[in-house]
Design a protein around this motif. Structure first.
Motif, mmCIF file in Angstrom:
data_model
loop_
_atom_site.group_PDB
_atom_site.id
_atom_site.type_symbol
_atom_site.label_atom_id
_atom_site.label_comp_id
_atom_site.label_asym_id
_atom_site.label_seq_id
_atom_site.Cartn_x
_atom_site.Cartn_y
_atom_site.Cartn_z
ATOM 1 N N VAL A 49 0.874 -1.178 0.000
ATOM 2 C CA VAL A 49 0.000 0.000 0.000
ATOM 3 C C VAL A 49 0.905 1.220 0.000
ATOM 4 C CG1 VAL A 49 -1.863 1.246 1.162
ATOM 5 C CG2 VAL A 49 -1.769 -1.260 1.287
ATOM 6 N N PHE A 50 0.689 2.128 -0.939
ATOM 7 C CA PHE A 50 1.577 3.270 -1.116
ATOM 8 C C PHE A 50 0.783 4.570 -1.102
ATOM 9 C CE2 PHE A 50 3.298 -0.441 -3.238
ATOM 10 C CZ PHE A 50 4.586 -0.503 -2.710
ATOM 11 N N LEU A 51 1.357 5.562 -0.434
ATOM 12 C CA LEU A 51 0.759 6.895 -0.361
ATOM 13 C C LEU A 51 1.691 7.855 -1.079
ATOM 14 C CD1 LEU A 51 -1.324 8.922 0.709
ATOM 15 C CD2 LEU A 51 -0.054 8.984 2.874
ATOM 16 N N ASN A 52 1.230 8.391 -2.198
ATOM 17 C CA ASN A 52 2.041 9.280 -3.037
ATOM 18 C C ASN A 52 3.372 8.635 -3.422
ATOM 19 O OD1 ASN A 52 0.041 11.306 -2.833
ATOM 20 N ND2 ASN A 52 0.910 11.994 -0.887
ATOM 21 N N GLY A 53 3.332 7.323 -3.689
ATOM 22 C CA GLY A 53 4.515 6.610 -4.144
ATOM 23 C C GLY A 53 5.388 6.027 -3.057
ATOM 24 N N ASN A 54 5.106 6.344 -1.789
ATOM 25 C CA ASN A 54 5.902 5.838 -0.662
ATOM 26 C C ASN A 54 5.117 4.784 0.109
ATOM 27 O OD1 ASN A 54 8.076 7.719 -1.156
ATOM 28 N ND2 ASN A 54 6.791 9.312 -0.227
ATOM 29 N N ARG A 55 5.833 3.846 0.699
ATOM 30 C CA ARG A 55 5.191 2.795 1.503
ATOM 31 C C ARG A 55 4.328 3.448 2.578
ATOM 32 N NH1 ARG A 55 6.765 -2.233 3.923
ATOM 33 N NH2 ARG A 55 4.943 -2.963 5.100
ATOM 34 N N ALA A 56 3.079 3.028 2.660
ATOM 35 C CA ALA A 56 2.121 3.633 3.587
ATOM 36 C C ALA A 56 1.999 2.799 4.855
ATOM 37 C CB ALA A 56 0.758 3.774 2.923
ATOM 38 N N PHE A 57 1.655 3.462 5.946
ATOM 39 C CA PHE A 57 1.473 2.822 7.246
ATOM 40 C C PHE A 57 0.135 3.262 7.830
ATOM 41 C CE2 PHE A 57 6.000 3.151 6.469
ATOM 42 C CZ PHE A 57 6.444 1.865 6.742
ATOM 43 N N GLY A 58 -0.443 2.383 8.638
ATOM 44 C CA GLY A 58 -1.717 2.693 9.259
ATOM 45 C C GLY A 58 -1.640 3.933 10.133
#
Length: 270
Positions: A49-58
């Motif tokens: 899961v990525f947010l703006n191309g970076n690995r996303a965290f909860g």
């Protein structure tokens, strides 16, 4: 001669309180969210899961202009600040924006490919084949050639390329040539449409008995759940009763206690 009314300090205080309460009752958004404003909180299931191309965290904030992308066996779930949720299946890539409407504005998701579940009032959808406004619970499946919307509850208004209204239990598919088809689904088909959601488990924090503990989203039950621990802790702890200063900033002096009446002495000479 015009008389002038005098407003007491106590009246000013009451008016201020009423204005504050009115502002809270109008919803969480006092104005249209701008680029970069927070609109929700992200939960993640899986490692891609990525947010703006970076690995996303909860627990990360979702803001206007953000793009959330999911890979294989991964899902993202966004809880919106003003209520409602948005879940992405694997291989999905929406960007979140704001769209102006005649009646105000709506949060908009631009979906180029993938599958999502939306449970939110007045939520706007933009895809290659159609644009629509959602008013309840729907499932969307988009490809480069067509977009399909299944309504589980409520209704959807399609606004492009041609106006249409999709009711609960109906599935509407529009392709890039502007050819649409609509059909009624039975209860089993409706359940099958969103069965993909059962493939993912989301973990976060649960508030029960004024305590914040780790929890899966479904296991929180009647408690209050959030992907953002810090935010939940501010809501979970007991609130102090409001303190009002009726001195209006003026020094307060304690009143002297009235003197006790003199006690009557017994007359032993009687």
């Amino acid at each position: 001669m015009r008389s002038e009314s005098v407003i007491s300090p106590f009246t000013v205080l009451l008016l201020g309180l009423l204005l504050a309460l009115t502002g809270c009752a109008g919803g969480i958004y006092n104005k249209e969210p701008a680029l970069g404003d927070r609109i929700g909180t992200l939960g993640v299931a899986g490692s891609q899961v990525f947010l703006n191309g970076n690995r996303a965290f909860g627990g990360e904030a979702i803001r206007v202009g953000d793009t959330v992308t999911t890979g294989n066996a991964s899902s993202g779930l966004i809880e919106f600040a003003d209520g409602g949720l948005f879940q992405l299946d694997q291989d999905t890539d929406p960007i979140f924006l704001v769209k102006r409407l005649q009646s105000g504005f709506c949060i908009l998701s631009r979906i180029l490919r993938g599958q999502v579940f939306v449970d939110k009032q007045q939520f706007c959808i933009d895809s290659p084949a159609l644009d629509a406004i959602n008013n309840s619970r729907i499932n969307i499946r988009a490809t480069a050639q067509q977009t399909g919307i299944t309504v589980l509850q409520g209704n959807v208004n399609v606004v492009r390329p041609q106006a249409a209204r999709i009711l609960a239990g109906q599935q509407y598919v529009m392709n890039l040539r502007g050819v649409a088809r609509m059909r009624q689904l039975d209860p089993a088909e409706l359940l099958e449409t969103v069965r993909w959601r059962n493939n993912y488990t989301f973990s976060g924090w649960c508030c029960k008995a004024q305590q914040v503990t780790p929890s899966d989203r479904e296991q929180c039950g009647t408690g209050q759940f959030s992907f953002d621990r810090a935010l939940l802790e501010t809501q979970c702890r007991p609130r102090d009763p409001p303190q009002f200063d009726f001195g209006f900033g003026l020094p307060m002096h304690s009143r002297p206690k009235p003197a006790a009446p003199p006690t009557k002495q017994p007359n032993y000479m009687r």
